[in-house]
Design an enzyme around this catalytic site. Structure first.
Site, mmCIF file in Angstrom:
data_model
loop_
_atom_site.group_PDB
_atom_site.id
_atom_site.type_symbol
_atom_site.label_atom_id
_atom_site.label_comp_id
_atom_site.label_asym_id
_atom_site.label_seq_id
_atom_site.Cartn_x
_atom_site.Cartn_y
_atom_site.Cartn_z
ATOM 1 N N ASP A 38 3.612 -0.801 -6.059
ATOM 2 C CA ASP A 38 2.227 -1.533 -5.420
ATOM 3 C C ASP A 38 2.438 -1.713 -3.672
ATOM 4 O O ASP A 38 1.130 -1.555 -3.652
ATOM 5 C CB ASP A 38 2.664 -3.429 -5.310
ATOM 6 C CG ASP A 38 2.807 -2.855 -7.604
ATOM 7 O OD1 ASP A 38 2.026 -2.962 -8.287
ATOM 8 O OD2 ASP A 38 4.278 -3.021 -7.645
ATOM 9 N N GLU A 91 2.645 5.243 -10.138
ATOM 10 C CA GLU A 91 1.846 5.534 -10.019
ATOM 11 C C GLU A 91 1.461 6.358 -8.806
ATOM 12 O O GLU A 91 1.091 7.637 -8.784
ATOM 13 C CB GLU A 91 1.052 4.656 -9.948
ATOM 14 C CG GLU A 91 -0.727 5.079 -9.437
ATOM 15 C CD GLU A 91 -1.716 3.958 -9.828
ATOM 16 O OE1 GLU A 91 -1.653 3.232 -10.937
ATOM 17 O OE2 GLU A 91 -2.724 3.389 -9.084
#
Ligand code: TRH
Length: 378
Positions: free
Chosen positions: A17, A273
């Site tokens: 994040d 990610e």
């Protein structure tokens, strides 16, 4: 035009994040000359990937970005022109109220997780009116195809990668205390979750016909490897030799160095990610450990990516990639054949990855798309 941006980031777990938000903040400020304030609720995780961050400072400036500690009791702040709510983290109530009070309400964008699933292009850019207030949120979906929000990619990415030649690589290895290359060696970086078949893979690598160097950042996975060998030395900087395999456990790197490590290795095992996207830019063969979700919904995401990524890959190489990725994520048991099959395609995968990157380069990058979207609405 120079606008003010607020990026809100909660660190749920791990580093993805904040890893994504930091790249986003830098690109907005440095490439688009935007004024950026980044609100983060976990400065310790942030400092792990960006060591210049002071984990105790309520407010600090790094690389022309204002970084603010996002505390539970949110201090009132004047909302920016554009507000990014990263990965559906909820904005502080007082901040939303302040948004309402502005003469012109800010552009409110929810930056979503990356997915290759076909529905992404239908949902990207859709408005979502607030249930109680006169505010609208826009959903922004990153992706790999036209019609999605694209991927994070700096303007000078390719030039920086081209500059990473043999000499630069050598200097990098020395600076990070990484072992020198041996002839015919396969060099692998390993960043994965605990659900990957780590012990089995280590056994497979130790039976390799060529020397293998496995580079592992400190953490739970490194702990498991150390435990496997009952290694006596301290975990960080440990060197473990077993048959053809050498394992080097290293301190967690600064994000910019991690990007270089992906260029330096022959194979990159990545996860989540952000490292997954960076491995694609690095063009080395990569194996993705997807973030596991409840009820196995991540499998759809993984297979959607494989479908896109392997569309032009000859069938033998494609099945070697798929077998390895499926094993690595726990669908089947790992064995030497799976790994050797994949390793045999190293050269063709390098070429394939260059083509894949060229295909991705035809899309506008995520931050340019974001700036465009905001400008269209302001
Ligand atoms: O840390 P992650 O597992 O993050 C994940 C994903 O973002 C996932 O989608 C999300 O739901 C979950 O967090 C909460 O993996 P990811 O995304 O690859 O992020 C890792 C970051 O850490 C990336 O920016 C690269 C950086 N990194 C370093 O800076 N140094 C290192 O040594 C390593 C191994 C990684």
């Amino acid at each position: 035009m120079r606008r003010q941006w607020d990026i809100f980031c909660t660190v749920i777990d791990n580093f993805g994040d904040i890893g994504v938000c930091w790249r986003l903040a830098k690109q907005l400020a440095h490439e688009h000359d935007q004024s950026v304030r980044l609100w983060v609720d976990d400065l310790v995780s942030f400092a792990t990937i960006v060591p210049t961050v002071n984990p105790r400072a309520q407010q600090q400036n790094i690389l022309c970005i204002e970084i603010c500690y996002w505390q539970q009791a949110f201090v009132e702040a004047e909302p920016a022109d554009v507000v990014i709510e990263a990965f559906a983290c909820e904005l502080p109530e007082v901040y939303v109220t302040a948004m309402l009070q502005k003469k012109k309400p800010p552009i409110w964008i929810n930056l979503e997780y990356l997915s290759a699933e076909p529905w992404v292009t239908q949902y990207h850019g859709l408005p979502s009116p607030h249930p109680h207030f006169c505010l609208t949120k826009t959903f922004f979906f990153p992706g790999f195809v036209l019609g999605s929000g694209g991927l994070l990619r700096e303007k000078n990415l390719l030039a920086r990668q081209d500059a990473f030649d043999q000499k630069a690589d050598q200097a990098f290895l020395q600076r990070k205390g990484l072992l020198n290359r041996k002839d015919d060696e396969i060099r692998i970086s390993l960043f994965c979750y605990e659900n990957a078949p780590i012990e089995k893979f280590i056994q497979v690598l130790s039976e390799s016909t060529v020397p293998v160097l496995l580079i592992v950042p400190q953490g739970i996975v490194a702990d498991r490897i150390v435990a496997l060998f009952n290694h006596a030395s301290s975990q960080i900087n440990a060197l473990i030799h077993h048959k053809q395999l050498t394992i080097q456990i290293i301190p967690f790197m600064e994000q910019t160095d991690y990007d270089l490590m992906l260029l330096s290795c022959d194979f990159n095992f990545v996860r989540g990610e952000d490292s997954f996207v960076r491995a694609q830019w690095a063009t080395k063969p990569f194996i993705w450990n997807i973030y596991p979700q409840q009820e196995g919904v991540h499998w759809k995401k993984l297979d959607a990516f494989l479908t896109l990524y392997m569309a032009d890959l000859p069938v033998e190489a494609a099945s070697a990639v798929q077998a390895m990725w499926h094993c690595w994520n726990g669908k089947y048991e790992m064995n030497s054949l799976i790994w050797e099959n994949l390793a045999a395609f190293h050269r063709s995968l390098m070429q394939h990855n260059k083509n894949w990157v060229n295909q991705l380069l035809e899309l506008e990058d995520l931050v340019s798309n974001l700036v465009q979207l905001a400008e269209n609405r302001l």
